[in-house]
Scaffold this active site. Structure first.
Site, mmCIF file in Angstrom:
data_model
loop_
_atom_site.group_PDB
_atom_site.id
_atom_site.type_symbol
_atom_site.label_atom_id
_atom_site.label_comp_id
_atom_site.label_asym_id
_atom_site.label_seq_id
_atom_site.Cartn_x
_atom_site.Cartn_y
_atom_site.Cartn_z
ATOM 1 N N ASP A 144 0.859 -1.179 0.000
ATOM 2 C CA ASP A 144 0.000 0.000 0.000
ATOM 3 C C ASP A 144 0.898 1.232 0.000
ATOM 4 O O ASP A 144 1.848 1.303 0.782
ATOM 5 C CB ASP A 144 -0.896 0.019 1.241
ATOM 6 C CG ASP A 144 -2.036 -0.985 1.130
ATOM 7 O OD1 ASP A 144 -2.206 -1.580 0.048
ATOM 8 O OD2 ASP A 144 -2.757 -1.175 2.135
ATOM 9 N N ASP B 238 -13.677 -6.030 -1.912
ATOM 10 C CA ASP B 238 -13.583 -6.127 -0.449
ATOM 11 C C ASP B 238 -14.973 -6.471 0.050
ATOM 12 O O ASP B 238 -15.938 -5.774 -0.281
ATOM 13 C CB ASP B 238 -13.175 -4.779 0.174
ATOM 14 C CG ASP B 238 -11.799 -4.315 -0.281
ATOM 15 O OD1 ASP B 238 -11.002 -5.164 -0.722
ATOM 16 O OD2 ASP B 238 -11.536 -3.100 -0.210
#
Lengths: 197, 253
Positions: free
Chosen positions: B11, B130
């Site tokens: 990330d 997600d």
């Protein structure tokens, strides 16, 4: 050493340039027939769809240039498929350097296989100056939904659903289905071997 | 034989690697290009870079970072974060990224998946999903915006839809498992993998080498993705691959 990458409407050429840069080589990206013909080595990369890229090559008269090259030429991925006579992708007439038909992978109900093949697979039965003997069973990176069948031109074999040609060669023409520029140390050595031809 | 892939996920915020624990409390784990090169050297099969600041800040910095990654790293990598149009994707692929991933923007505008697949080919379009098990068993709700926003979409019907629209791969993160280090969402992954015929990357919950063994032995998932356990050296990729190989799970060694 003057290495030319053929410039056309294909994706991923930047990755091939960077891959050669990592070997200390600064290739020329061009669609100029003169420059392509006078190069020491020519790389014909490609990510894309067969019929639209073939049309582009014909419209820019690059098809005639490629088939008449006398120096070592390396086709990569779609480049390899376009060097064959025909592709099932878009029922496309291709360059015909290899009298072979490119076929579509069919899983035929076997859910184990996801198409396109995406990931690392092994090279077997390698026999060509493009490969070192110790590359037998080494891994390279593939992304493709169409394949070149086994033939007298096969210089490396890979198995996905069934065995197929992961590399082929004829005279000065070499072609690989995998992406040497994304295939770690093995891929780098294959590019070095091509440059050294 | 095609191998199962091990994928570290990085990330990125302000050009640095971070990892959210349950999507909050970010910790810094280093320089993205250097970290990626180390992973490539150690035998990672692919890398995923998610620009978690992309929606708020300019994308130019990230495009430059993509170019630096492509220059240095000799394995495939996927980039994502804040992509919402064909115009966003072109500079990423042109600068050497192999695949791009969309999440919130695809939920907001599912036609984007069709557009991207037409423009660049399915093989480079990854749809990240997600999801969280909110109510009844198997009732997985899709979340967007880094897991902050529930949507009216359900995991399995959305996965089928993204495949039909031309996605080339699904990256499924179970928010119930992410950050817990208790293992992957085995049941949901089985249902998902049997539902779609494109590759599925399992994400969320990896805490030990055994969890990777479980996901590859008990589901047909094509790849396992994790972040912090790799970034903080809790699992070394060569050890993980040697371990999986002992159990005859096909990996690249």
């Amino acid at each position: 050493m003057n290495i030319v990458i053929i410039k056309y409407n294909a994706g991923n050429t930047q990755s091939v340039i960077f891959g050669l840069n990592r070997l200390g080589i600064d290739p020329v990206l061009t669609d100029d027939p003169e420059e392509i013909m006078k190069a020491d080595k020519v790389i014909f990369p490609g990510v894309g769809e067969a019929s639209t890229t073939m049309k582009y090559l014909r419209d820019h008269k690059l098809d005639k240039v490629i088939v008449n090259l006398k120096q070592p030429v390396l086709g990569i991925c779609l480049g390899m498929q376009l060097m064959c006579a025909h592709s099932e992708e878009g029922d496309t007439s291709c360059l015909g350097i290899f009298d072979l038909n490119v076929r579509q992978f069919k899983a035929e109900g076997n859910r184990q296989y996801k198409i396109p093949q995406m990931g690392w697979n092994t090279l077997t039965s390698v026999h060509s100056p493009l490969f070192d003997a110790e590359m037998e069973n080494s891994h390279v990176y593939f992304v493709h939904g169409f394949y070149v069948p086994l033939s007298k031109y096969t210089i490396a074999t890979t198995e996905f659903i069934h065995p197929y040609s992961s590399a082929i060669a004829r005279d000065n023409f070499y072609a690989v289905q995998f992406h040497p520029e994304k295939s770690s140390a093995t891929g780098e050595q294959i590019l070095k071997n091509f440059i050294a031809l | 034989m095609l191998k199962k892939r091990i994928i570290p996920c990085l990330d990125i915020m302000n050009g640095r690697t971070v990892k959210g624990i349950n999507f909050v409390n970010l910790r810094d784990a280093g320089d993205p290009v250097e970290l990626g090169a180390i992973y490539a050297e150690k035998g990672a099969d692919e890398l995923v870079y998610l620009d978690i600041t992309a929606t708020h800040e300019g994308r130019k910095t990230f495009v430059e970072l993509v170019k630096d990654i492509a220059r240095k790293i000799n394995i495939p990598f996927t980039v994502g974060g804040g992509i919402s149009s064909v115009a966003d994707v072109a500079p990423l692929l042109n600068n050497g990224a192999d695949k791009i991933t969309v999440n919130s923007s695809a939920v907001r505008n599912p036609g984007l998946i069709d557009e991207l697949a037409r423009a660049f080919g399915s093989q480079c379009i990854v749809v990240a999903i997600d999801a969280r098990l909110d109510n009844a068993p198997d009732d997985w709700t899709v979340y967007t915006h880094g897991g902050r926003k529930p949507t009216d979409k359900k995991l399995f019907s959305w996965a089928k839809e993204v495949e039909e629209r031309g996605a080339g791969e699904i990256l499924f993160t179970s928010m119930d498992h992410d950050g817990t280090k208790n293992g992957f969402a085995i049941e949901a992954l089985n249902t998902l993998c049997n539902l779609v015929s494109i590759p599925v990357v399992a994400s969320g919950g990896a805490g030990s080498m055994e969890h990777f063994k479980d996901v590859f032995q008990q589901t047909p998932a094509d790849a396992g993705l994790a972040a912090s356990i790799f970034h903080f050296g809790e699992i070394e990729i060569p050890d993980l691959k040697a371990y999986l190989n002992q159990f005859h799970i096909p990996v690249r060694i």
